[in-house]
Design a protein around this motif. Structure first.
Motif, PDB file in Angstrom:
ATOM      1  N   PRO A   1      -8.746  14.421 -14.991  1.00 29.83           N
ATOM      2  CA  PRO A   1      -8.645  13.413 -13.925  1.00 29.83           C
ATOM      3  C   PRO A   1      -7.239  12.881 -13.708  1.00 29.83           C
ATOM      4  N   TYR A   2      -6.524  12.581 -14.775  1.00 25.78           N
ATOM      5  CA  TYR A   2      -5.168  12.034 -14.643  1.00 25.78           C
ATOM      6  C   TYR A   2      -4.234  13.034 -13.972  1.00 25.78           C
ATOM      7  N   GLN A   3      -4.351  14.309 -14.347  1.00 29.79           N
ATOM      8  CA  GLN A   3      -3.461  15.324 -13.790  1.00 29.79           C
ATOM      9  C   GLN A   3      -3.808  15.670 -12.349  1.00 29.79           C
ATOM     10  N   VAL A   4      -5.098  15.763 -12.036  1.00 23.11           N
ATOM     11  CA  VAL A   4      -5.515  16.125 -10.675  1.00 23.11           C
ATOM     12  C   VAL A   4      -5.087  15.047  -9.681  1.00 23.11           C
ATOM     13  N   THR A   5      -5.401  13.794  -9.995  1.00 23.49           N
ATOM     14  CA  THR A   5      -5.028  12.709  -9.077  1.00 23.49           C
ATOM     15  C   THR A   5      -3.519  12.508  -9.026  1.00 23.49           C
ATOM     16  N   GLY A   6      -2.853  12.602 -10.181  1.00 20.99           N
ATOM     17  CA  GLY A   6      -1.405  12.414 -10.199  1.00 20.99           C
ATOM     18  C   GLY A   6      -0.671  13.473  -9.406  1.00 20.99           C
ATOM     19  N   CYS A   7      -1.137  14.719  -9.475  1.00 24.18           N
ATOM     20  CA  CYS A   7      -0.496  15.800  -8.738  1.00 24.18           C
ATOM     21  C   CYS A   7      -0.694  15.608  -7.234  1.00 24.18           C
ATOM     22  N   ALA A   8      -1.894  15.231  -6.815  1.00 27.19           N
ATOM     23  CA  ALA A   8      -2.158  15.006  -5.388  1.00 27.19           C
ATOM     24  C   ALA A   8      -1.301  13.864  -4.850  1.00 27.19           C
ATOM     25  N   LEU A   9      -1.209  12.783  -5.593  1.00 32.22           N
ATOM     26  CA  LEU A   9      -0.400  11.646  -5.142  1.00 32.22           C
ATOM     27  C   LEU A   9       1.090  11.986  -5.158  1.00 32.22           C
ATOM     28  N   GLY A  10       1.536  12.684  -6.175  1.00 30.11           N
ATOM     29  CA  GLY A  10       2.954  12.987  -6.306  1.00 30.11           C
ATOM     30  C   GLY A  10       3.486  13.854  -5.180  1.00 30.11           C
ATOM     31  N   PHE A  11       2.710  14.857  -4.783  1.00 27.86           N
ATOM     32  CA  PHE A  11       3.184  15.787  -3.771  1.00 27.86           C
ATOM     33  C   PHE A  11       2.876  15.344  -2.335  1.00 27.86           C
ATOM     34  N   PHE A  12       1.791  14.581  -2.127  1.00 27.40           N
ATOM     35  CA  PHE A  12       1.306  14.372  -0.766  1.00 27.40           C
ATOM     36  C   PHE A  12       1.349  12.932  -0.278  1.00 27.40           C
ATOM     37  N   LEU A  13       1.526  11.947  -1.161  1.00 22.50           N
ATOM     38  CA  LEU A  13       1.425  10.564  -0.712  1.00 22.50           C
ATOM     39  C   LEU A  13       2.543  10.193   0.257  1.00 22.50           C
ATOM     40  N   GLN A  14       3.748  10.669   0.001  1.00 24.85           N
ATOM     41  CA  GLN A  14       4.868  10.298   0.873  1.00 24.85           C
ATOM     42  C   GLN A  14       4.668  10.805   2.300  1.00 24.85           C
ATOM     43  N   ILE A  15       4.333  12.081   2.454  1.00 25.47           N
ATOM     44  CA  ILE A  15       4.151  12.624   3.802  1.00 25.47           C
ATOM     45  C   ILE A  15       2.906  12.043   4.455  1.00 25.47           C
ATOM     46  N   TYR A  16       1.903  11.683   3.657  1.00 29.40           N
ATOM     47  CA  TYR A  16       0.708  11.046   4.209  1.00 29.40           C
ATOM     48  C   TYR A  16       1.050   9.669   4.791  1.00 29.40           C
ATOM     49  N   LEU A  17       1.800   8.880   4.043  1.00 26.47           N
ATOM     50  CA  LEU A  17       2.156   7.546   4.532  1.00 26.47           C
ATOM     51  C   LEU A  17       2.998   7.620   5.806  1.00 26.47           C
ATOM     52  N   LEU A  18       3.924   8.567   5.857  1.00 26.16           N
ATOM     53  CA  LEU A  18       4.841   8.633   6.986  1.00 26.16           C
ATOM     54  C   LEU A  18       4.218   9.255   8.230  1.00 26.16           C
ATOM     55  N   ASP A  19       3.487  10.367   8.076  1.00 24.85           N
ATOM     56  CA  ASP A  19       3.041  11.126   9.243  1.00 24.85           C
ATOM     57  C   ASP A  19       1.568  10.962   9.580  1.00 24.85           C
ATOM     58  N   VAL A  20       0.757  10.533   8.640  1.00 24.94           N
ATOM     59  CA  VAL A  20      -0.680  10.380   8.914  1.00 24.94           C
ATOM     60  C   VAL A  20      -1.044   8.912   9.059  1.00 24.94           C
ATOM     61  N   ALA A  21      -0.694   8.086   8.070  1.00 21.84           N
ATOM     62  CA  ALA A  21      -0.947   6.648   8.186  1.00 21.84           C
ATOM     63  C   ALA A  21       0.064   5.972   9.104  1.00 21.84           C
ATOM     64  N   GLN A  22       1.187   6.643   9.370  1.00 20.11           N
ATOM     65  CA  GLN A  22       2.230   6.148  10.277  1.00 20.11           C
ATOM     66  C   GLN A  22       2.826   4.812   9.813  1.00 20.11           C
ATOM     67  N   VAL A  23       3.016   4.703   8.512  1.00 22.63           N
ATOM     68  CA  VAL A  23       3.729   3.558   7.952  1.00 22.63           C
ATOM     69  C   VAL A  23       5.218   3.800   8.154  1.00 22.63           C
ATOM     70  N   ASN A  24       5.967   2.785   8.531  1.00 23.26           N
ATOM     71  CA  ASN A  24       7.394   2.990   8.754  1.00 23.26           C
ATOM     72  C   ASN A  24       8.082   3.305   7.427  1.00 23.26           C
TER      73      ASN A  24
END
Length: 528
Positions: free
Chosen positions: A54-77
């Motif tokens: 669990p720690y590795q699966v969630t950490g890997c998803a957040l590490g690689f994808f959270l930044q682009i998700y916030l910028l291009d999908v959630a549209q956070v400045n």
């Protein structure tokens, strides 16, 4: 005792403090009846190992994808995204020693001392993880939403992972069984990183991530139609992220259930008679231990280099290289390469030494990063670089946890009466690494804001593309070289390790002959 063994113990005795030798000068030793070894079944070891996923699966998803998700999908400045990423990682770093301290004060229950933390944190962690990937309907306060649930999730996953890591000492009283279970765990954790990358990348990659054309494009006359299609595509992309979050959350729950049902926490059959050292005194001794400070400083720079690549890789592939639909496959290649080369690096460090493995393994990424920085975009070259990066990532993943026990052993020989300091060594290494990760993500996202990053743009200004190239190639190269220079100051080489191992063996024999076992302090370091 064989003649060779006696000579080896005699040479090791010269390395021990005088007090230890005097305490061991007894006319005879009392032989104890050999205890029946406590064997763990393969099923028990597998159930324990699954708990690391669990720690590795969630950490890997957040590490690689959270930044682009916030910028291009959630549209956070970009500025708000940098605050979310920095504060979330920094808070995650703070929670490790806090949770460890709370667990040390927890009383034993019918379920054990560690299992209740794992059981009760799991459902809350799953809910908060899912809400990280949910886009709320109030755009003005979106940044607060993501900051809140990101910090909550990091707290709850720490409440799972810290007791799980400590569980190693309570699944068996036999060191060989603990070592074997830890080998199973490391294998599953590496597979967990591949699983997290594959699930998140392939599900999200199937969605048509929308983008808005620049006003200078020839399609400006179709702006209304483009925006309508973009809104529909954006919704599909948001649903894809939610689907991936649901799948990963389900894996989290399944692994937690298997761990709870398949592993029984066991209390140690004896208690240490000596008064435990206070936390702050132990922290002062640990932070004044030279080899630890030098090792942490070296790995801090190299870890920061790989974290910069991890956090900005998706944006770099999308906008600088132009591989919008390939980055999830490139990520999978990196993680598969790392998975297959970890056994090679394990063999290499035992054959040629750990410092040599550091120099060769971590520096192997430098020429390929330079190739990406200097050459024009080329998909085949990028896949070759991804394979090489995975080889270097494997070394960076394995070596810190292989070298930290050597530092702990060296500390025990210089401070033989300092007990219970192992959690400080490991938790503060994690603390510094996570804090550096937060700083790197915050600074890199803020740099993109200053460069003029356009949310959901089909393309980015030249300055943004250049900034991404610097963050993924030149900055990591500089950090890797600085880290390798610091490793030159690290004093524990293979000869020193052999001397310490002999001295520790003599120390264990003296402790066992006096009727009390002090081996647990070195066992934890060796296992981790």
């Amino acid at each position: 005792m064989a003649k060779g063994e006696g000579a080896e113990s005699g040479s090791a005795a010269g390395l021990l403090p005088t007090g230890i030798l005097q305490a061991g000068e007894r006319p005879a030793r009392v032989k104890k009846e050999p205890k029946k070894k406590q064997q763990l079944s393969i099923c028990n070891k597998l159930c324990y190992a699954v708990g690391g996923a669990p720690y590795q699966v969630t950490g890997c998803a957040l590490g690689f994808f959270l930044q682009i998700y916030l910028l291009d999908v959630a549209q956070v400045n970009p500025f708000s995204a940098s605050i979310i990423l920095f504060v979330g990682r920094a808070w995650d770093a703070v929670t490790d020693p806090l949770v460890g301290f709370c667990i040390s004060k927890t009383s034993w229950t019918r379920l054990g001392r560690l299992m209740p933390w794992i059981i009760f944190s799991t459902p809350l962690a799953v809910i908060t993880y899912f809400l990280i990937w949910f886009v709320p309907d109030f755009p003005r306060h979106q940044a607060l939403w993501y900051l809140l649930f990101y910090c909550l999730f990091e707290t709850l996953v720490t409440c799972f992972h810290v007791p799980y890591s400590a569980l190693t000492m309570f699944i068996s009283t036999e060191q060989s069984e603990r070592d074997s279970a830890t080998a199973y765990r490391m294998t599953v954790e590496v597979l967990g990183t591949v699983l997290g990358t594959a699930i998140q990348g392939q599900i999200v990659g199937q969605a048509d991530t929308p983008c808005l054309q620049s006003p200078n494009d020839s399609t400006v006359t179709l702006e209304g139609a483009n925006r309508t299609h973009s809104a529909i595509s954006l919704k599909k992309t948001q649903n894809a992220y939610l689907l991936a979050a649901g799948v990963i959350a389900s894996i989290y729950v399944i692994c937690a259930v298997i761990l709870t049902l398949g592993v029984r926490e066991q209390r140690e059959p004896y208690e240490t008679q000596k008064e435990p050292m206070s936390f702050f005194r132990g922290l002062r001794l640990v932070m004044s231990h030279g080899p630890y400070v030098k090792l942490i400083a070296g790995f801090l720079f190299t870890s920061l280099a790989f974290m910069l690549v991890e956090g900005n890789f998706a944006l770099f592939c999308t906008y600088t290289l132009g591989f919008r639909n390939e980055f999830q496959n490139l990520l999978l290649v990196i993680m598969l390469s790392a998975t297959f080369t970890i056994p090679f690096w394990q063999w290499f460090l035992t054959r040629f030494g750990k410092k040599t493995a550091v120099y060769i393994g971590i520096s192997s990424a430098v020429p390929f990063l330079m190739l990406v920085a200097l050459m024009k975009s080329n998909l085949i070259v990028t896949y070759v670089v991804a394979v090489a990066a995975g080889i270097s990532v494997a070394a960076a993943f394995l070596l810190p946890w292989s070298m930290l026990p050597d530092v702990v052993d060296d500390f025990h020989l210089k401070q033989p009466h300092s007990h219970g300091t192992e959690p400080i060594f490991f938790s503060f290494y994690v603390f510094f690494t996570k804090f550096a990760s937060g700083v790197s993500l915050g600074i890199s996202t803020l740099s993109l804001d200053f460069a003029g990053y356009q949310t959901r743009g089909c393309s980015q200004p030249k300055l943004v593309r250049l900034t991404l190239k610097m963050l993924v190639t030149m900055a990591p190269i500089v950090l890797i070289l600085l880290g390798l220079l610091l490793f030159k100051l690290y004093p524990i080489d293979e000869e020193k390790r052999r001397q310490n191992r002999k001295a520790l063996q003599a120390l264990r024999e003296e402790a066992s002959s006096s009727g009390c076992s002090d081996t647990d302090s070195t066992e934890l370091a060796s296992i981790l």
